[in-house]
Design an enzyme around this catalytic site. Structure first.
Site, PDB file in Angstrom:
ATOM      1  N   ALA A   9       0.773  -1.162  -0.139  1.00  0.00           N
ATOM      2  CA  ALA A   9      -0.043  -0.016   0.002  1.00  0.00           C
ATOM      3  C   ALA A   9       0.954   1.408  -0.059  1.00  0.00           C
ATOM      4  O   ALA A   9       0.622   2.292   0.641  1.00  0.00           O
ATOM      5  CB  ALA A   9      -0.950   0.054   1.201  1.00  0.00           C
ATOM      6  N   GLY A  10       2.053   1.137  -0.750  1.00  0.00           N
ATOM      7  CA  GLY A  10       2.675   2.410  -0.906  1.00  0.00           C
ATOM      8  C   GLY A  10       1.940   3.160  -1.962  1.00  0.00           C
ATOM      9  O   GLY A  10       0.847   2.879  -2.266  1.00  0.00           O
ATOM     10  N   TRP A  12       2.561   3.470  -5.141  1.00  0.00           N
ATOM     11  CA  TRP A  12       2.137   2.852  -6.455  1.00  0.00           C
ATOM     12  C   TRP A  12       0.983   1.780  -6.356  1.00  0.00           C
ATOM     13  O   TRP A  12      -0.059   1.759  -7.134  1.00  0.00           O
ATOM     14  CB  TRP A  12       3.210   2.075  -7.415  1.00  0.00           C
ATOM     15  CG  TRP A  12       2.977   1.839  -8.620  1.00  0.00           C
ATOM     16  CD1 TRP A  12       3.752   0.768  -9.230  1.00  0.00           C
ATOM     17  CD2 TRP A  12       2.464   2.576  -9.631  1.00  0.00           C
ATOM     18  NE1 TRP A  12       3.192   0.655 -10.530  1.00  0.00           N
ATOM     19  CE2 TRP A  12       2.366   1.681 -10.717  1.00  0.00           C
ATOM     20  CE3 TRP A  12       1.946   3.590  -9.985  1.00  0.00           C
ATOM     21  CZ2 TRP A  12       2.000   1.910 -12.165  1.00  0.00           C
ATOM     22  CZ3 TRP A  12       1.268   4.193 -10.832  1.00  0.00           C
ATOM     23  CH2 TRP A  12       1.266   3.308 -12.032  1.00  0.00           C
ATOM     24  N   LYS A 105       9.994  -2.740  -9.819  1.00  0.00           N
ATOM     25  CA  LYS A 105      11.201  -2.821 -10.846  1.00  0.00           C
ATOM     26  C   LYS A 105      12.614  -2.697 -10.000  1.00  0.00           C
ATOM     27  O   LYS A 105      13.017  -1.889  -9.199  1.00  0.00           O
ATOM     28  CB  LYS A 105      10.703  -1.160 -11.367  1.00  0.00           C
ATOM     29  CG  LYS A 105       9.625  -0.900 -12.149  1.00  0.00           C
ATOM     30  CD  LYS A 105       9.598   0.539 -12.766  1.00  0.00           C
ATOM     31  CE  LYS A 105       8.002   0.600 -13.325  1.00  0.00           C
ATOM     32  NZ  LYS A 105       8.059   1.935 -13.930  1.00  0.00           N
ATOM     33  N   SER A 138       5.280   5.999 -15.413  1.00  0.00           N
ATOM     34  CA  SER A 138       4.342   6.291 -14.629  1.00  0.00           C
ATOM     35  C   SER A 138       4.522   6.481 -13.130  1.00  0.00           C
ATOM     36  O   SER A 138       4.936   5.859 -12.263  1.00  0.00           O
ATOM     37  CB  SER A 138       3.254   4.800 -14.609  1.00  0.00           C
ATOM     38  OG  SER A 138       4.178   3.794 -14.207  1.00  0.00           O
ATOM     39  N   ALA A 140       2.874   7.465  -9.588  1.00  0.00           N
ATOM     40  CA  ALA A 140       1.663   7.529  -8.918  1.00  0.00           C
ATOM     41  C   ALA A 140       0.829   8.761  -8.463  1.00  0.00           C
ATOM     42  O   ALA A 140      -0.217   8.846  -8.682  1.00  0.00           O
ATOM     43  CB  ALA A 140       1.806   6.866  -7.558  1.00  0.00           C
ATOM     44  N   LYS A 191      16.616   1.349 -15.393  1.00  0.00           N
ATOM     45  CA  LYS A 191      16.734   2.846 -15.812  1.00  0.00           C
ATOM     46  C   LYS A 191      16.598   3.586 -14.428  1.00  0.00           C
ATOM     47  O   LYS A 191      17.037   4.577 -14.444  1.00  0.00           O
ATOM     48  CB  LYS A 191      15.347   3.223 -16.437  1.00  0.00           C
ATOM     49  CG  LYS A 191      13.965   2.432 -15.831  1.00  0.00           C
ATOM     50  CD  LYS A 191      13.571   3.319 -14.620  1.00  0.00           C
ATOM     51  CE  LYS A 191      12.310   2.832 -13.966  1.00  0.00           C
ATOM     52  NZ  LYS A 191      11.804   3.554 -12.719  1.00  0.00           N
ATOM     53  N   ARG A 255      11.919   9.149  -7.011  1.00  0.00           N
ATOM     54  CA  ARG A 255      12.806   8.811  -5.911  1.00  0.00           C
ATOM     55  C   ARG A 255      14.297   8.589  -6.477  1.00  0.00           C
ATOM     56  O   ARG A 255      14.929   9.027  -5.689  1.00  0.00           O
ATOM     57  CB  ARG A 255      12.354   7.453  -5.204  1.00  0.00           C
ATOM     58  CG  ARG A 255      10.864   7.672  -4.743  1.00  0.00           C
ATOM     59  CD  ARG A 255      10.421   6.241  -3.971  1.00  0.00           C
ATOM     60  NE  ARG A 255       9.096   6.033  -3.799  1.00  0.00           N
ATOM     61  CZ  ARG A 255       8.711   5.067  -3.236  1.00  0.00           C
ATOM     62  NH1 ARG A 255       9.281   4.149  -2.954  1.00  0.00           N
ATOM     63  NH2 ARG A 255       7.181   5.000  -3.104  1.00  0.00           N
ATOM     64  N   GLU A 281      14.823   1.880  -4.950  1.00  0.00           N
ATOM     65  CA  GLU A 281      15.234   0.805  -5.941  1.00  0.00           C
ATOM     66  C   GLU A 281      16.667   0.750  -6.445  1.00  0.00           C
ATOM     67  O   GLU A 281      17.156  -0.188  -6.753  1.00  0.00           O
ATOM     68  CB  GLU A 281      14.149   0.303  -6.747  1.00  0.00           C
ATOM     69  CG  GLU A 281      12.802  -0.325  -6.307  1.00  0.00           C
ATOM     70  CD  GLU A 281      12.897  -1.816  -5.566  1.00  0.00           C
ATOM     71  OE1 GLU A 281      14.036  -2.164  -5.807  1.00  0.00           O
ATOM     72  OE2 GLU A 281      11.816  -2.363  -5.340  1.00  0.00           O
TER      73      GLU A 281
END
Length: 339
Positions: A9-10, A12, A105, A138, A140, A191, A255, A281
């Site tokens: 439930a972050g 995204w 990702k 994308s 959020a 990326k 981020r 990430e």
């Protein structure tokens, strides 16, 4: 109507829940935090999506068994490092075949597994109907404002990709399909490394020339590794390649860009992660990509330079100087070798 549970439930995971609820899917979102589930059930998730009212159809739970039993489509929206743990918990409650959709990702360091491979290792084959990757440029924050967004659903089985396409697609959230799972997963993961590097150069005070160079040469090394691992070259010119690279390297919502920017301004990794308060990430993926480059004997100079900053302690200035002083090359050699 599909019965869907989102795990994570972050920002995204919540944004995708927003889309599915608006599309009249039967949607449940799982979080390991009961207080966050309660907040979502009051139609907000302010830590991740500030000042956004969530649809009443978006219901949350902190009971993972309830979330598993609820659905025939399970969407994994947790950080890469939590995939195995969450899959292990899901496995305990599975009693039917389900469609897995992952939207994270990253690549797992050391094992060098893509997320779909991690799911296959953690969930018995008898419970997997199929695995679909949903990825693309994308943020959020823009999705929940219903701003135009395009992503890709990738699966070797086109029918499964089209099922996910039908679940998510609406007037502001457009979904394409692709059968190149390897390319889509690698493009989405790698990326983040380039976005960290672009953020660093911005933090150092460099301008658009440096940004353009890193994005262009970064895409070349992403494609080099991807093709060596079995991806289709054209995937990297699509939404999950150049598209995702552009949005992650140029947006204040990114981020990874923000983390790189702080590193470029002289902060330590520990300071950056504490200030961010969210998973970055690209830091973990840099280690995995560095290992993959060695395994497949693929030159990835930007990844190597970033690895040296993150894990070997060299300064950001030294890394930039080392990149600029590399031996002369012919640009077209890279492009021709990908064809």
């Amino acid at each position: 109507m599909e019965k869907v549970s989102i795990f994570g439930a972050g920002s995204w995971g919540t944004a995708l829940g927003y889309v599915l609820a608006q599309n009249s899917q039967d949607i449940l979102i799982w979080t390991h935090r009961p207080d966050q589930a309660e907040e979502i059930n009051q139609h907000s998730n302010n830590k991740y999506l500030k000042n956004i009212r969530l649809p009443e159809k978006l219901v949350a739970t902190a009971d993972i068994t309830k979330a598993v039993i609820h659905a025939n489509v399970l969407v994994l929206a947790v950080p890469t490092k939590a995939i195995r743990e969450v899959c292990a918990s899901i496995r305990e409650s599975l009693d039917k075949k389900v469609l897995f959709v992952h939207v994270s990702k990253g690549i797992e360091p050391d094992s060098l597994k893509r997320i779909s491979e991690m799911i296959q290792e953690e969930i018995p084959e008898q419970w997997i109907e199929d695995i679909v990757v949903l990825s693309g440029p994308s943020h959020a924050e823009e999705v929940v404002l219903e701003q135009p967004t395009t992503v890709t659903a990738a699966c070797q089985n086109t029918a499964s990709a089209e099922r996910v396409q039908d679940m998510f697609m609406n007037q502001y959230f457009r979904v394409y399909t692709n059968t190149d799972v390897i390319g889509v997963e690698l493009g989405g993961a790698l990326k983040n490394i380039i976005a960290l590097a672009v953020g660093i150069t911005t933090g150092l005070g460099y301008g658009d020339n440096a940004k353009a160079a890193l994005m262009t040469r970064g895409l070349a090394e992403i494609a080099r590794l991807g093709v060596k691992m079995g991806a289709t070259p054209l995937t990297f010119s699509g939404l999950t390649g150049v598209g995702d690279l552009i949005v992650t390297c140029t947006s204040v919502h990114s981020r990874n860009w923000r983390a790189g920017n702080m590193l470029g301004k002289g902060k330590t990794i520990e300071e950056v992660l504490e200030e961010m308060g969210m998973v970055v990430e690209g830091i973990r993926t840099t280690k995995a990509a560095y290992q993959l480059a060695q395994k497949y004997n693929v030159p990835m100079p930007i990844t190597d330079a970033l690895y040296s900053v993150l894990f070997d302690g060299i300064t950001t200035e030294q890394a930039v100087n080392a990149l600029m002083a590399r031996n002369k090359k012919n640009e077209m050699e890279d492009l021709i070798n990908l064809l």
